[in-house]
Write a protein that holds these residues in place. Structure first.
Motif, PDB file in Angstrom:
ATOM      1  N   LYS A  31       0.841  -1.211   0.000  1.00 17.97           N
ATOM      2  CA  LYS A  31       0.000   0.000   0.000  1.00 17.97           C
ATOM      3  C   LYS A  31       0.874   1.258   0.000  1.00 17.97           C
ATOM      4  CE  LYS A  31      -4.546  -0.678   0.598  1.00 17.97           C
ATOM      5  NZ  LYS A  31      -5.558   0.023  -0.215  1.00 17.97           N
ATOM      6  N   LEU A  32       1.863   1.288   0.907  1.00 18.40           N
ATOM      7  CA  LEU A  32       2.691   2.504   1.003  1.00 18.40           C
ATOM      8  C   LEU A  32       3.437   2.762  -0.302  1.00 18.40           C
ATOM      9  CD1 LEU A  32       4.165   2.324   4.640  1.00 18.40           C
ATOM     10  CD2 LEU A  32       2.279   3.740   3.804  1.00 18.40           C
ATOM     11  N   ALA A  33       3.764   1.690  -1.030  1.00 17.00           N
ATOM     12  CA  ALA A  33       4.497   1.846  -2.291  1.00 17.00           C
ATOM     13  C   ALA A  33       3.665   2.574  -3.341  1.00 17.00           C
ATOM     14  CB  ALA A  33       4.923   0.476  -2.817  1.00 17.00           C
ATOM     15  N   ASN A  34       2.351   2.633  -3.141  1.00 15.56           N
ATOM     16  CA  ASN A  34       1.467   3.246  -4.146  1.00 15.56           C
ATOM     17  C   ASN A  34       1.450   4.766  -4.111  1.00 15.56           C
ATOM     18  OD1 ASN A  34       0.582   0.884  -5.192  1.00 15.56           O
ATOM     19  ND2 ASN A  34      -1.148   0.686  -3.777  1.00 15.56           N
ATOM     20  N   TYR A  35       1.987   5.350  -3.038  1.00 15.68           N
ATOM     21  CA  TYR A  35       1.841   6.801  -2.877  1.00 15.68           C
ATOM     22  C   TYR A  35       3.107   7.531  -3.306  1.00 15.68           C
ATOM     23  CZ  TYR A  35      -2.270   5.381  -0.366  1.00 15.68           C
ATOM     24  OH  TYR A  35      -3.479   4.806  -0.052  1.00 15.68           O
ATOM     25  N   LYS A  36       2.885   8.716  -3.915  1.00 18.26           N
ATOM     26  CA  LYS A  36       4.039   9.548  -4.270  1.00 18.26           C
ATOM     27  C   LYS A  36       4.619  10.113  -2.974  1.00 18.26           C
ATOM     28  CE  LYS A  36       1.921  11.273  -8.470  1.00 18.26           C
ATOM     29  NZ  LYS A  36       0.834  12.219  -8.446  1.00 18.26           N
ATOM     30  N   ALA A  65      12.762   4.438   1.739  1.00 13.39           N
ATOM     31  CA  ALA A  65      11.727   3.599   1.111  1.00 13.39           C
ATOM     32  C   ALA A  65      10.580   4.439   0.564  1.00 13.39           C
ATOM     33  CB  ALA A  65      11.207   2.588   2.124  1.00 13.39           C
ATOM     34  N   LEU A  66      10.211   5.512   1.268  1.00 12.45           N
ATOM     35  CA  LEU A  66       9.081   6.327   0.824  1.00 12.45           C
ATOM     36  C   LEU A  66       9.532   7.588   0.088  1.00 12.45           C
ATOM     37  CD1 LEU A  66       6.908   6.024   4.076  1.00 12.45           C
ATOM     38  CD2 LEU A  66       6.830   4.614   2.039  1.00 12.45           C
ATOM     39  N   GLY A  67      10.824   7.872   0.122  1.00  8.34           N
ATOM     40  CA  GLY A  67      11.379   9.002  -0.622  1.00  8.34           C
ATOM     41  C   GLY A  67      10.912  10.360  -0.130  1.00  8.34           C
ATOM     42  N   PRO A 106      18.992   7.896  -3.919  1.00  2.98           N
ATOM     43  CA  PRO A 106      18.853   9.351  -3.974  1.00  2.98           C
ATOM     44  C   PRO A 106      17.908   9.829  -2.871  1.00  2.98           C
ATOM     45  CG  PRO A 106      17.592   8.316  -5.726  1.00  2.98           C
ATOM     46  CD  PRO A 106      18.320   7.220  -5.021  1.00  2.98           C
ATOM     47  N   LEU A 107      18.175  11.021  -2.328  1.00  5.28           N
ATOM     48  CA  LEU A 107      17.348  11.540  -1.233  1.00  5.28           C
ATOM     49  C   LEU A 107      16.775  12.895  -1.611  1.00  5.28           C
ATOM     50  CD1 LEU A 107      19.738  10.630   1.740  1.00  5.28           C
ATOM     51  CD2 LEU A 107      17.578   9.501   1.156  1.00  5.28           C
ATOM     52  N   SER A 108      15.608  13.192  -1.053  1.00  2.00           N
ATOM     53  CA  SER A 108      14.942  14.463  -1.356  1.00  2.00           C
ATOM     54  C   SER A 108      15.662  15.618  -0.666  1.00  2.00           C
ATOM     55  CB  SER A 108      13.495  14.399  -0.871  1.00  2.00           C
ATOM     56  OG  SER A 108      12.925  15.678  -0.918  1.00  2.00           O
TER      57      SER A 108
END
Ligand code: SF4
Ligand code: SF4
Length: 889
Positions: A300-305, A332-334, A579-581
């Motif tokens: 589920k979490l992988a589905n979100y930007k 993992a969530l970027g 890569p990190l934000s």
């Protein structure tokens, strides 16, 4: 330390000058029986068991009150000495029941041991006929005066250690007994149930209700407040059954408060603990396997930007938990949308102290408080929120070694001990502190050489003091100007002076300004960078310092390294291989706002209960209900967990390894004492599993020590910290290298930012002040007997006995004007909602101010509070909002 020589029982011994004869004898390894003596307490000399013979000294001096001197010749075992000891113990046993086998202290009793040592078997004196009723009113321990030997260790502990003075020896001669003031039951007295009296009682007179003895003990850290008391959990049959404080090498010196001593085992083993994962199916939470729950969360979490998802970490979790949770968010969530409850308590401490000093943490150590000549406690109800630090403050004052200035709108417990109590209006701290600084400058009490050598921007700051003449200060704060002058002189002229604050300073729409004012005051008087000085924010939860240190914040990686700094970011990208934000994320309050707007669609929330803790709590609840996907990881089915799509059962502090960092930056080991309850798992393990199941590398930790090693490799202030170094105590950061001893106080040579920066300030009122419609101020407070949203402490029966429900404290003048009686149910209404709770009419609250805690879900105070934010730290104004009060119909 100068040494002296004595002869004890024919043996030549050395002793430190200033030791008593008893201490010298004990240091030489010779046993003398004692009962009233206690190394934690002042010498008392009541039981007369420690009598000795000293050559050329008449009579039989008492060893515990006689100073050892050079050349002294002491005999500890002579016929005369033994005769006295026998008489003492025979008289004591005559006045004591002969039922050792059923006594809760059998085998632990010091009277029993002394009698055995002296070989006393007969009872030559007639037995007492007196029988006292046993006081069983306290939920945690009993007072059986029949077993009391009047050694006064309990009453002295209550006076000398806790400073409470709830019990004393009353009456005279044969009638003497331990009583509470007014001879009330313990439950009805001012006793705070800290249990210090119980631990110091040598017999079974004061004994815990839990009489089982543990089979073994495990050293760990209290899970409640930021003091970080070291404690041994006593284990029997796989269960935690007792708690004992650690004395040697601990920040709490063997002391605990009621929550730490008696509020642990019941919540750990509470039947309502979550023990299996739950997944919402057909609208209901149903049991699931870990694989099902974790795969669902990961997919589920992988589905979100990355701008649609947020992570809320926890100040109750270990450093290792927090590190993995923030890494999960970033890798993992970027996203940098990761925050935790420090946003609601000490965000201004970080934003403020970083501007002034370059580091946003407590500058000094708790054990330095005792050597301060002046203590300024502003915006801290220390004895309720950080009780063991309260012990330190009271001891310093009661020994006559420190002046105490309390600045607080409410008449808190510390006011009893204060030289000056400044009762300023809520939200006027900047005016009060700037007024004090104006006096210090005008009277030339400033430390000019410190300012010149160590600080910058003084002239601009001094200019800003022109706005704070004392008539203005008195008008804004309500504190008579003479008192402002008195406090300023006391703080500036009694050095070293230490300043302590908590959420009375931070939880304001100008919280950062408040913190800057405290830093200005310390620099102005040179009270920083030295022992027993400094600016000392008292952190609320057990690991709120560590959660901040380990990067559970939206703008910094572990060690306060900015996400926006390209070099820092590159370092973490290399280490985490992704890569990190570069964009700082949303803060806690912004996350809920974004959830309400449906910008944030999924939240992974660990160990927090925002439905009760967020300001304007209904709004936060609505935001959570708007989410597509909410994962809550906790010990209990909290009000927030009830809204979740997936609930993951977490192991408690007693069921996992890790570290907490206490309020004084001390990193200490949390140790696994029992197996996780049911199928609950440590938070770091759960977050690592989600990271792995989302296809990321770097989440294959098998033990928290590996996580600490990774923390140390990336976090300069933790660079020298490893589990092996934490075995025997803790290390205070900064601890940059493996041979660094840690740092008890900061900024000794240079400030972390180089020079300390004075900040000019203006007075800004709270965002919402009383008016005709909402004529009273609501401020929030804490109960000694509960913690945060009560998720844990309300599972402890004894704590609920002391504080079963919300109370609205209001001044008798306000109550009388509204026709409200003490104990009546009343409705408190703000612009955001209404809450019904019981009125407590008390002078503790000033006229025009009502106070409530936020421990009770039935009366959710934060429905009322104002979400207006401090623009710098984004903390909401939880300490001041306008309300009206009326009788509940
Ligand atoms: S429990 Fe603490 S406050 Fe109460 S009587 Fe004992 S020492 Fe004093
Ligand atoms: S003072 Fe804080 S850390 Fe110490 S026992 Fe009490 S709650 Fe626990």
């Amino acid at each position: 330390m100068e040494k002296i020589s004595l002869t004890i029982d024919g043996q030549q011994v050395k002793a430190k000058k200033g030791m008593t004869v008893l201490e010298a004898v004990q240091a030489a390894g010779i046993y003398i029986p004692t009962l009233c003596h206690d190394p934690d307490l002042e010498p008392y000399g009541a039981c007369r068991l420690c009598v000795v013979e000293i050559e050329n000294v008449p009579g039989l001096p008492i060893a515990c009150t006689t100073l050892a001197t050079d050349g002294m010749v002491v005999h500890t075992e002579t016929p005369a000495v033994n005769q006295v000891r026998h008489n003492v113990v025979e008289l004591l046993t005559a006045d004591h029941p002969s039922d050792c086998l059923t006594c809760p202290q059998n085998q632990q009793c010091e009277l029993q041991k002394v009698a055995a040592y002296l070989g006393i078997t007969r009872e030559p004196f007639p037995k007492t006929t007196r029988v006292f009723p046993v006081d069983i009113s306290n939920p945690f321990f009993d007072l059986d005066r029949n077993r009391c030997i009047l050694c006064a260790r309990c009453t002295r502990a209550c006076n000398e250690i806790t400073g409470v003075g709830a019990i004393d020896l009353s009456y005279r001669g044969y009638e003497t007994k331990v009583t509470t003031f007014g001879d009330k039951l313990l439950l009805e007295s001012i006793c705070q149930s800290c249990g210090e009296c119980v631990t110091h009682c040598p017999t079974g007179a004061l004994a815990p209700k839990e009489s089982r003895q543990p089979t073994h003990e495990v050293l760990t850290i209290c899970p409640y407040c930021g003091v970080g008391c070291q404690m041994y959990l006593g284990i029997r049959g796989g269960q935690v059954i007792s708690v004992r404080a650690r004395s040697e090498g601990s920040p709490n010196r063997g002391w605990l408060c009621v929550k730490g001593r008696y509020g642990i085992s019941e919540f750990i083993h509470h039947p309502e603990r979550l023990t299996t994962p739950l997944v919402r199916r057909n609208g209901k939470l149903a049991e699931a396997t870990w694989d099902e729950a974790l795969d669902l969360v990961a997919s589920k979490l992988a589905n979100y930007k990355n701008d649609e998802v947020a992570v809320i970490s926890s100040a109750k979790c270990t450093n290792e938990d927090n590190y993995v949770i923030q890494k999960l968010a970033r890798v993992a969530l970027g996203t940098n949308n990761v925050d935790h409850c420090a946003r609601l308590c000490h965000a201004p401490t970080v934003t403020g102290l970083v501007q002034s000093f370059g580091s946003g943490a407590m500058t000094n150590s708790m054990n330095e408080i005792g050597d301060a000549a002046c203590i300024l406690a502003i915006g801290t109800n220390t004895t309720a929120a950080h009780p063991v630090i309260g012990f330190f403050i009271k001891q310093a004052v009661l020994k006559g070694e420190a002046k105490l200035i309390v600045a607080n709108p409410r008449q808190i417990d510390l006011c009893r001990y204060a030289d000056i109590w400044l009762r300023h209006k809520p939200g006027t701290d900047v005016a009060l502190l700037m007024g004090m600084m104006r006096v210090i400058v005008d009277e030339g009490l400033l430390d000019s050489s410190f300012i010149k050598e160590r600080c910058e921007n003084f002239d601009a700051f001094k200019e800003s003091l022109n706005d704070f003449d004392l008539d203005f200060v008195e008008g804004i704060t309500g504190v008579p100007k003479e008192k402002v002058v008195e406090a300023a002189r006391l703080y500036a002229t009694n050095k070293p002076a230490t300043l302590l604050y908590a959420m009375g300073i931070t939880q304001h729409s100008h919280g950062t300004d408040n913190v800057l004012a405290t830093a200005n005051l310390a620099m102005l008087t040179g009270n920083i960078g030295k022992p027993s000085t400094g600016v000392n924010p008292l952190r609320g939860q057990s690991n709120v310092q560590g959660a901040c240190d380990l990067g559970a914040l939206p703008n910094v990686y572990p060690g306060y390294q900015a996400v926006s700094d390209p070099a820092i970011r590159e370092k973490f990208e290399l280490a985490w291989v992704c890569p990190l934000s570069a964009e700082p994320g949303l803060t806690l309050t912004e996350i809920f706002e974004a959830g309400y707007r449906r910008q944030i669609k999924a939240i992974y929330l660990v160990g927090e209960n925002p439905v009760l803790s967020e300001p304007c709590a209904r709004h936060a609840q609505e935001a959570l209900m708007e989410l597509d996907f909410l994962v809550v990881q906790d010990l209990f089915m909290s009000e927030t967990a009830r809204l979740a799509h997936v609930v993951l059962p977490a192991a408690s502090f007693a069921e996992k390894e890790g570290t907490f960092t206490n309020t004084e930056r001390r990193v200490q080991r949390v140790r696994k004492a029992i197996a996780p309850l049911g199928d609950s798992k440590p938070d770091w393990w759960i977050a690592s599993q989600i990271g792995q199941r989302m296809g990321n590398k770097g989440f294959d930790f098998t033990h928290p020590s590996q996580i600490m090693d990774e923390i140390a490799s990336l976090t300069p202030s933790y660079g020298g910290i490893s589990y092996s170094r934490l075995e025997d105590g803790g290390l205070q950061w900064p601890c940059p290298t493996e041979d660094h001893p840690g740092t008890p106080y900061l900024h000794s040579q240079l400030f972390a930012r180089g020079k300390g920066r004075f900040m000019p300030l203006k007075y800004k009122p709270p965002m919402e002040l009383p008016d005709d419609e909402y004529p009273l101020i609501l401020t929030t407070e804490r109960s000694l007997f509960h913690f945060h949203t009560g998720t844990i402490t309300r599972k402890v029966r004894g704590l609920n006995i002391f504080r079963p429900e919300e109370l609205v404290e209001m001044n008798p003048a306000d109550a009388s004007a509204l026709g409200i009686a003490d104990g009546e149910m009343i409705k408190v209404t703000s612009r955001r909602g209404e809450v019904v709770a019981k009125a407590k009419v008390t002078e503790v609250s000033p006229v025009g101010v009502v106070a409530m805690s936020f421990h009770f879900a039935e009366s959710p105070t934060n429905v009322l509070t104002n979400p207006a934010l401090d623009p710098v730290s984004k903390i909401p104004e939880l300490k001041v909002c306008a309300v009206k009060v009326e009788k509940a119909i």
